[in-house]
Design an enzyme around this catalytic site. Sequence first.
Site, PDB file in Angstrom:
ATOM      1  N   LYS A 272      41.285  47.973  44.991  1.00 37.39           N
ATOM      2  CA  LYS A 272      40.211  47.855  45.988  1.00 37.39           C
ATOM      3  C   LYS A 272      40.464  48.809  47.149  1.00 37.39           C
ATOM      4  CE  LYS A 272      39.028  43.153  44.691  1.00 37.39           C
ATOM      5  NZ  LYS A 272      39.277  41.725  44.801  1.00 37.39           N
TER       6      LYS A 272
ATOM      7  N   GLN B 277      41.687  37.629  49.034  1.00 41.99           N
ATOM      8  CA  GLN B 277      41.893  37.589  47.580  1.00 41.99           C
ATOM      9  C   GLN B 277      42.261  36.177  47.129  1.00 41.99           C
ATOM     10  OE1 GLN B 277      41.327  40.207  45.570  1.00 41.99           O
ATOM     11  NE2 GLN B 277      41.977  39.203  43.692  1.00 41.99           N
TER      12      GLN B 277
ATOM     13  N   ASP C 168      32.296  39.153  49.804  1.00 39.87           N
ATOM     14  CA  ASP C 168      32.484  38.401  48.562  1.00 39.87           C
ATOM     15  C   ASP C 168      31.316  37.437  48.321  1.00 39.87           C
ATOM     16  OD1 ASP C 168      34.563  38.663  46.800  1.00 39.87           O
ATOM     17  OD2 ASP C 168      35.955  37.420  47.936  1.00 39.87           O
TER      18      ASP C 168
HETATM   19  N1  GUN Z   1      40.015  36.942  42.579  1.00 35.47           N
HETATM   20  C1  GUN Z   1      39.467  37.345  41.403  1.00 35.47           C
HETATM   21  N2  GUN Z   1      38.233  37.828  41.598  1.00 35.47           N
HETATM   22  C2  GUN Z   1      37.981  37.741  42.914  1.00 35.47           C
HETATM   23  C3  GUN Z   1      36.864  38.094  43.730  1.00 35.47           C
HETATM   24  O1  GUN Z   1      35.829  38.590  43.273  1.00 35.47           O
HETATM   25  N3  GUN Z   1      37.000  37.820  45.049  1.00 35.47           N
HETATM   26  C4  GUN Z   1      38.115  37.257  45.560  1.00 35.47           C
HETATM   27  N4  GUN Z   1      38.140  37.026  46.875  1.00 35.47           N
HETATM   28  N5  GUN Z   1      39.170  36.926  44.850  1.00 35.47           N
HETATM   29  C5  GUN Z   1      39.094  37.166  43.536  1.00 35.47           C
END
Ligand code: GUN
Length: 306
Positions: free
Chosen positions: A60, A104, A127
């Site tokens: 990311k 995350q 998100d």
């Molecule tokens: N963990 C796995 N996929 C995601 C996501 O799309 N957002 C977040 N915050 N954590 C994740």
Amino acid sequence: MEAPVTEPARILHGKPYAEAIRAEVAVDVERLKAERGVTPGLAVVLVGEDPASAIYVRSKGEQTLAAGMHSETHRLPAETTQADLEALVGRLNAATNIHGILVQLPLPTHLDSARVIACIDPDKDVDGLTVTSAGRLATGGEGLVPCTPLGCMILLRDALGDLTGKAALVLGRSNLMGKPMAQLLLAADCTVTIAHSRSRDLPSLCREADILVAAVGRPEMVRADWIKPGAVVIDVGINRIPSKDPAKAAEGKTRVVGDVAFAEAAEIAGAITPVPGGVGLLTVACLLKNTLTAAERITGPIAGRA
Ligand code: GUN
């Protein structure tokens, strides 16, 4: 009588879509910088040392920088307290160079993720996980939408064009995927069914669907005879199972499969996403798109944008 000829499914590879979204975002980031003097900024918060999360978070950060944005990664120790994590989110809410915040998941078990998410400013919730974002999506408001469902919609619109009146079935009911996916399909005028592990006769329910989105986290659960001929199948599952080769499996080697038995499903579906290499590749691209959207909402849109 000759056997009916079935066309092989169109394979919806994620890479070209992800590249197109990233390229479009990068152009718009340059325009935002030129027109508004603002660089969109994304902050990602990682608590603990989960190896899979660490890989996702690094990717990311790299992709955010590659799009010309400001990137911050906050790596906190596994023993971080709820109060310290919430205080960091509060600082990121107030930071003027940050337009998107992602915590995350999963968090270490001593932390309450719902309470942490509730601290995120909904206007920076890239998100789409806050209750406000979910409410805006459900009521047709201007919110930020979870990234993977957004990626699924991009694939579906490309495969089918107008989705009006299509029968869509979403298999899975998570807050991150199943529920927002159903809302997006509803907003696109589909007739939507949400099915899950407790639903009765899943195969029959799935066979009614013109659009089948599988997000249950069960390896290869959806079989060919669950699929309506010609349906568009989007496989969101990422499941690790033992390698096909028994010797490698004995060494602990694994492979990744989706929620759909791909090879047999591809004989029946009209279009289908592979795993890996399908919709998963669009998730980070959509995160960048959401960060740009958040920056534009905060600073004002670039010229020509409504
Ligand atoms: N963990 C796995 N996929 C995601 C996501 O799309 N957002 C977040 N915050 N954590 C994740």
